[in-house]
Design a protein around this motif. Structure first.
Motif, PDB file in Angstrom:
ATOM      1  N   ASP A  67       0.838  -1.198   0.000  1.00  0.00           N
ATOM      2  CA  ASP A  67       0.000   0.000   0.000  1.00  0.00           C
ATOM      3  C   ASP A  67       0.879   1.256   0.000  1.00  0.00           C
ATOM      4  N   PRO A  68       1.602   1.492  -1.113  1.00  0.00           N
ATOM      5  CA  PRO A  68       2.596   2.568  -1.102  1.00  0.00           C
ATOM      6  C   PRO A  68       1.989   3.949  -0.930  1.00  0.00           C
ATOM      7  N   GLU A  69       0.763   4.138  -1.363  1.00  0.00           N
ATOM      8  CA  GLU A  69       0.150   5.483  -1.267  1.00  0.00           C
ATOM      9  C   GLU A  69      -0.832   5.557  -0.095  1.00  0.00           C
ATOM     10  N   TYR A  70      -0.824   4.565   0.758  1.00  0.00           N
ATOM     11  CA  TYR A  70      -1.724   4.500   1.919  1.00  0.00           C
ATOM     12  C   TYR A  70      -3.193   4.482   1.495  1.00  0.00           C
ATOM     13  N   GLU A  71      -3.443   4.091   0.272  1.00  0.00           N
ATOM     14  CA  GLU A  71      -4.825   4.157  -0.203  1.00  0.00           C
ATOM     15  C   GLU A  71      -5.700   3.139   0.515  1.00  0.00           C
ATOM     16  N   ILE A 226       2.003  24.968  -4.394  1.00  0.00           N
ATOM     17  CA  ILE A 226       2.541  24.865  -3.029  1.00  0.00           C
ATOM     18  C   ILE A 226       2.941  23.420  -2.759  1.00  0.00           C
ATOM     19  N   ASP A 227       4.146  23.209  -2.316  1.00  0.00           N
ATOM     20  CA  ASP A 227       4.619  21.837  -2.111  1.00  0.00           C
ATOM     21  C   ASP A 227       5.328  21.749  -0.763  1.00  0.00           C
ATOM     22  N   LEU A 228       4.842  20.857   0.093  1.00  0.00           N
ATOM     23  CA  LEU A 228       5.470  20.722   1.416  1.00  0.00           C
ATOM     24  C   LEU A 228       6.902  20.217   1.262  1.00  0.00           C
ATOM     25  N   ASP A 229       7.770  20.691   2.120  1.00  0.00           N
ATOM     26  CA  ASP A 229       9.181  20.320   2.025  1.00  0.00           C
ATOM     27  C   ASP A 229       9.472  19.032   2.808  1.00  0.00           C
ATOM     28  N   PHE A 230      10.262  18.195   2.207  1.00  0.00           N
ATOM     29  CA  PHE A 230      10.722  16.957   2.864  1.00  0.00           C
ATOM     30  C   PHE A 230       9.580  16.250   3.585  1.00  0.00           C
ATOM     31  N   PHE A 231       8.470  16.157   2.892  1.00  0.00           N
ATOM     32  CA  PHE A 231       7.303  15.583   3.552  1.00  0.00           C
ATOM     33  C   PHE A 231       7.499  14.098   3.861  1.00  0.00           C
ATOM     34  N   LYS A 232       8.270  13.470   3.014  1.00  0.00           N
ATOM     35  CA  LYS A 232       8.520  12.047   3.213  1.00  0.00           C
ATOM     36  C   LYS A 232       9.116  11.801   4.604  1.00  0.00           C
ATOM     37  N   ILE A 234       8.513  13.409   7.313  1.00  0.00           N
ATOM     38  CA  ILE A 234       7.463  13.449   8.349  1.00  0.00           C
ATOM     39  C   ILE A 234       6.798  12.078   8.438  1.00  0.00           C
ATOM     40  N   ASN A 235       6.450  11.533   7.272  1.00  0.00           N
ATOM     41  CA  ASN A 235       5.853  10.190   7.264  1.00  0.00           C
ATOM     42  C   ASN A 235       6.809   9.170   7.871  1.00  0.00           C
ATOM     43  N   ASP A 236       8.057   9.264   7.461  1.00  0.00           N
ATOM     44  CA  ASP A 236       9.029   8.267   7.907  1.00  0.00           C
ATOM     45  C   ASP A 236       9.290   8.362   9.412  1.00  0.00           C
ATOM     46  N   GLY A 239       5.093   8.531  11.097  1.00  0.00           N
ATOM     47  CA  GLY A 239       4.016   7.687  10.581  1.00  0.00           C
ATOM     48  C   GLY A 239       3.102   8.478   9.657  1.00  0.00           C
ATOM     49  N   HIS A 240       2.397   7.770   8.784  1.00  0.00           N
ATOM     50  CA  HIS A 240       1.608   8.481   7.774  1.00  0.00           C
ATOM     51  C   HIS A 240       0.407   9.197   8.370  1.00  0.00           C
ATOM     52  N   GLN A 241      -0.068   8.740   9.552  1.00  0.00           N
ATOM     53  CA  GLN A 241      -1.187   9.475  10.176  1.00  0.00           C
ATOM     54  C   GLN A 241      -0.741  10.886  10.561  1.00  0.00           C
ATOM     55  N   ALA A 242       0.531  10.991  10.978  1.00  0.00           N
ATOM     56  CA  ALA A 242       1.062  12.317  11.308  1.00  0.00           C
ATOM     57  C   ALA A 242       1.127  13.159  10.036  1.00  0.00           C
ATOM     58  N   GLY A 243       1.594  12.533   8.942  1.00  0.00           N
ATOM     59  CA  GLY A 243       1.635  13.234   7.655  1.00  0.00           C
ATOM     60  C   GLY A 243       0.236  13.692   7.258  1.00  0.00           C
ATOM     61  N   ASP A 244      -0.731  12.803   7.438  1.00  0.00           N
ATOM     62  CA  ASP A 244      -2.122  13.154   7.103  1.00  0.00           C
ATOM     63  C   ASP A 244      -2.596  14.335   7.946  1.00  0.00           C
ATOM     64  N   GLY A 269      -0.338  14.401  -3.802  1.00  0.00           N
ATOM     65  CA  GLY A 269       0.003  13.998  -2.427  1.00  0.00           C
ATOM     66  C   GLY A 269       0.221  15.159  -1.474  1.00  0.00           C
ATOM     67  N   GLU A 270       1.384  15.828  -1.575  1.00  0.00           N
ATOM     68  CA  GLU A 270       1.695  16.927  -0.655  1.00  0.00           C
ATOM     69  C   GLU A 270       1.772  18.248  -1.407  1.00  0.00           C
ATOM     70  N   GLU A 271       0.976  18.330  -2.482  1.00  0.00           N
ATOM     71  CA  GLU A 271       0.966  19.549  -3.301  1.00  0.00           C
ATOM     72  C   GLU A 271      -0.426  20.176  -3.283  1.00  0.00           C
ATOM     73  N   ALA A 342      12.048  26.994  -6.455  1.00  0.00           N
ATOM     74  CA  ALA A 342      12.082  27.250  -5.008  1.00  0.00           C
ATOM     75  C   ALA A 342      12.702  26.065  -4.262  1.00  0.00           C
ATOM     76  N   LYS A 343      12.398  24.864  -4.728  1.00  0.00           N
ATOM     77  CA  LYS A 343      12.981  23.663  -4.104  1.00  0.00           C
ATOM     78  C   LYS A 343      14.498  23.652  -4.336  1.00  0.00           C
ATOM     79  N   LEU A 344      14.858  23.941  -5.575  1.00  0.00           N
ATOM     80  CA  LEU A 344      16.283  23.901  -5.918  1.00  0.00           C
ATOM     81  C   LEU A 344      17.083  24.933  -5.135  1.00  0.00           C
TER      82      LEU A 344
HETATM   83  N1  LIG Z   1       0.786  11.058   5.004  1.00  0.00           N
HETATM   84  C1  LIG Z   1       0.631  11.220   3.706  1.00  0.00           C
HETATM   85  N2  LIG Z   1       1.698  11.231   2.904  1.00  0.00           N
HETATM   86  C2  LIG Z   1       1.526  11.412   1.592  1.00  0.00           C
HETATM   87  C3  LIG Z   1       0.250  11.585   1.047  1.00  0.00           C
HETATM   88  N3  LIG Z   1       0.389  11.730  -0.274  1.00  0.00           N
HETATM   89  C4  LIG Z   1       1.707  11.652  -0.549  1.00  0.00           C
HETATM   90  N4  LIG Z   1       2.401  11.464   0.578  1.00  0.00           N
HETATM   91  C5  LIG Z   1       3.837  11.317   0.747  1.00  0.00           C
HETATM   92  O1  LIG Z   1       4.511  12.499   0.392  1.00  0.00           O
HETATM   93  C6  LIG Z   1       5.864  12.168   0.158  1.00  0.00           C
HETATM   94  C7  LIG Z   1       6.390  13.044  -0.951  1.00  0.00           C
HETATM   95  O2  LIG Z   1       7.741  12.760  -1.061  1.00  0.00           O
HETATM   96  P1  LIG Z   1       8.668  13.420  -2.122  1.00  0.00           P
HETATM   97  O3  LIG Z   1       7.943  13.583  -3.431  1.00  0.00           O
HETATM   98  O4  LIG Z   1       9.920  12.632  -2.103  1.00  0.00           O
HETATM   99  O5  LIG Z   1       8.889  14.888  -1.615  1.00  0.00           O
HETATM  100  P2  LIG Z   1       9.354  15.480  -0.235  1.00  0.00           P
HETATM  101  O6  LIG Z   1       9.820  14.447   0.725  1.00  0.00           O
HETATM  102  O7  LIG Z   1       8.279  16.388   0.236  1.00  0.00           O
HETATM  103  O8  LIG Z   1      10.626  16.312  -0.682  1.00  0.00           O
HETATM  104  P3  LIG Z   1      10.650  17.693  -1.474  1.00  0.00           P
HETATM  105  O9  LIG Z   1       9.304  17.911  -2.131  1.00  0.00           O
HETATM  106  O10 LIG Z   1      11.738  17.511  -2.476  1.00  0.00           O
HETATM  107  O11 LIG Z   1      10.956  18.754  -0.475  1.00  0.00           O
HETATM  108  C8  LIG Z   1       5.895  10.676  -0.143  1.00  0.00           C
HETATM  109  O12 LIG Z   1       6.547  10.039   0.905  1.00  0.00           O
HETATM  110  C9  LIG Z   1       4.437  10.267  -0.167  1.00  0.00           C
HETATM  111  O13 LIG Z   1       4.246   8.968   0.369  1.00  0.00           O
HETATM  112  C10 LIG Z   1      -0.855  11.555   1.931  1.00  0.00           C
HETATM  113  O14 LIG Z   1      -2.023  11.712   1.553  1.00  0.00           O
HETATM  114  N5  LIG Z   1      -0.616  11.381   3.243  1.00  0.00           N
END
Ligand SMILES: Nc1nc2c(ncn2[C@@H]2O[C@H](COP(=O)(O)OP(=O)(O)OP(=O)(O)O)[C@@H](O)[C@H]2O)c(=O)[nH]1
Length: 354
Positions: A67-71, A226-232, A234-236, A239-244, A269-271, A342-344
């Motif tokens: 379940d890579p996208e937590y779907e 708008i794109d969250l930075d290093f969002f991965k 946060i999940n890692d 946990g993905h609930q925190a990301g959510d 995802g995080e955009e 902006a990311k670069l």
């Molecule tokens: N918790 C959660 N995570 C999500 C969701 N959609 C996408 N993601 C995660 O968002 C992360 C995006 O990672 P990357 O594209 O590598 O980007 P990033 O870590 O934000 O790094 P940069 O954008 O380069 O700053 C991945 O780990 C996805 O699994 C969601 O709905 N919930």
């Protein structure tokens, strides 16, 4: 006489085996029909995680899903889940982890249970003797595994036929995929189920309307990517609930900042994306900077109760007369390139498309 008695004994034995096979087949058929008749994901999971064990007199039955996208997790969590399922429904983001149980042949495996190798598949820690691992394959992709555990060390041995089990795995894979699609379609609409804001489909429809309007009345239209930075991370880390939870709070924060005429959507995802009607490039830059600043200063609450921080990168672009940004496509592309810039440049900043 002796020969006849031996023959009779042999016949009795064959008859016993035939009857036992018939019972087995009926049991499998009934079970398959129940799987096929299930109406939704939760009903299907109930059959797999509860009925299976009783029907086939097993010690434990678990399901591992890729379940890579937590779907799947989100679809499952959309409704209350029985606590007894928690140890039986396992998700992994890693295709590698799943593959390692089956590669390279992706065949059903009947093996002795080894706590060292298989504890992940049976978190209940039941005393198991032998196990069957059934690869669930859909369109040639390994989507998960159904794991059957028995206390009896001889229940699953490599010399036992796997025909029934393979058939069952094929039916279950199809049912799972079907249930997932079914739930997915229910949720697609124009709203993003997690954050409650508009989804990309909505945005794609609205941007054409907004571009036509801006051109008609000769008014600037700005777009913010708008794109969250290093969002991965946060999940890692949490946990993905925190990301959510962060995604939900960010959408709330963005929503609070906007006027009714603005369009906010979750783009991926995080955009996120925002359309600002009647807004010049300069004003769009100021608004983007305010958003960036507010997010940087926000304490985001995650389910554990902890507060964490997040930052985001923003790219802005403005459609205006006599500009090379003059239609939907060029507006989106310019904002997308700006956020990339902006990311670069180090993230947590706003870049304006030229
Ligand atoms: N918790 C959660 N995570 C999500 C969701 N959609 C996408 N993601 C995660 O968002 C992360 C995006 O990672 P990357 O594209 O590598 O980007 P990033 O870590 O934000 O790094 P940069 O954008 O380069 O700053 C991945 O780990 C996805 O699994 C969601 O709905 N919930």
């Amino acid at each position: 006489m002796q020969d006849i008695a031996t023959l009779q004994a042999r016949l009795d034995e064959l008859l016993r085996i035939a009857k036992s096979n018939e019972r087995k087949q009926t049991n499998f058929q009934e079970y398959e029909l129940a799987l096929l008749a299930s109406n939704n994901l939760h009903e299907l999971l109930g059959i797999v995680l509860e009925e299976h064990k009783e029907r086939f007199q097993l010690t434990d039955v678990t399901l591992l899903l890729h379940d890579p996208e937590y779907e799947f997790q989100r679809l499952v969590e959309a409704q209350p889940v029985k606590s007894s399922w928690l140890d039986k429904l396992i998700f992994t983001e890693s295709a590698h982890l799943l593959n390692q149980y089956f590669s390279p042949l992706r065949k059903t495996r009947l093996i002795r249970y080894s706590p060292h190798q298989h504890a992940f598949l049976f978190p209940d820690q039941a005393e198991l003797g032998s196990i069957a691992l059934l690869p669930l394959i859909r369109h040639n992709v390994l989507i998960g595994s159904l794991n059957l555990g028995s206390r009896n060390p001889n229940r699953f041995e490599s010399n036992i036929g796997t025909q029934f089990l393979e058939h069952l795995a094929a039916v279950m894979s199809a049912c799972l995929e079907n249930a997932r699609l079914h739930e997915h379609i229910k949720l697609v609409g124009l709203r993003d189920p997690l954050t409650g804001i508009n989804n990309r489909r909505f945005f794609d429809q609205r941007i054409s309307e907004e571009v036509s309007r801006a051109k008609r009345i000769n008014s600037p239209l700005s777009c913010l990517f708008i794109d969250l930075d290093f969002f991965k991370r946060i999940n890692d880390h949490y946990g993905h609930q925190a990301g959510d939870a962060v995604l939900k709070q960010v959408s709330q924060l963005l929503n609070d900042r906007l006027r009714n005429s603005d369009v906010l959507a979750r783009y991926g995802g995080e955009e996120f994306v925002i359309l600002l009607a009647d807004t010049s490039a300069e004003d769009a830059g100021l608004i983007a900077e305010q958003i960036r600043h507010r997010v940087e200063k926000t304490d985001f609450t995650i389910p554990s109760g902890k507060m964490i921080h997040a930052t985001l990168s923003i790219g802005t672009a403005t459609l205006a007369q006599h500009s090379h940004i003059h239609d939907t496509k060029s507006l989106v592309a310019a904002a997308d390139q700006a956020v990339y810039a902006a990311k670069l440049s180090g993230r947590n900043q706003v870049k304006q498309a030229r």
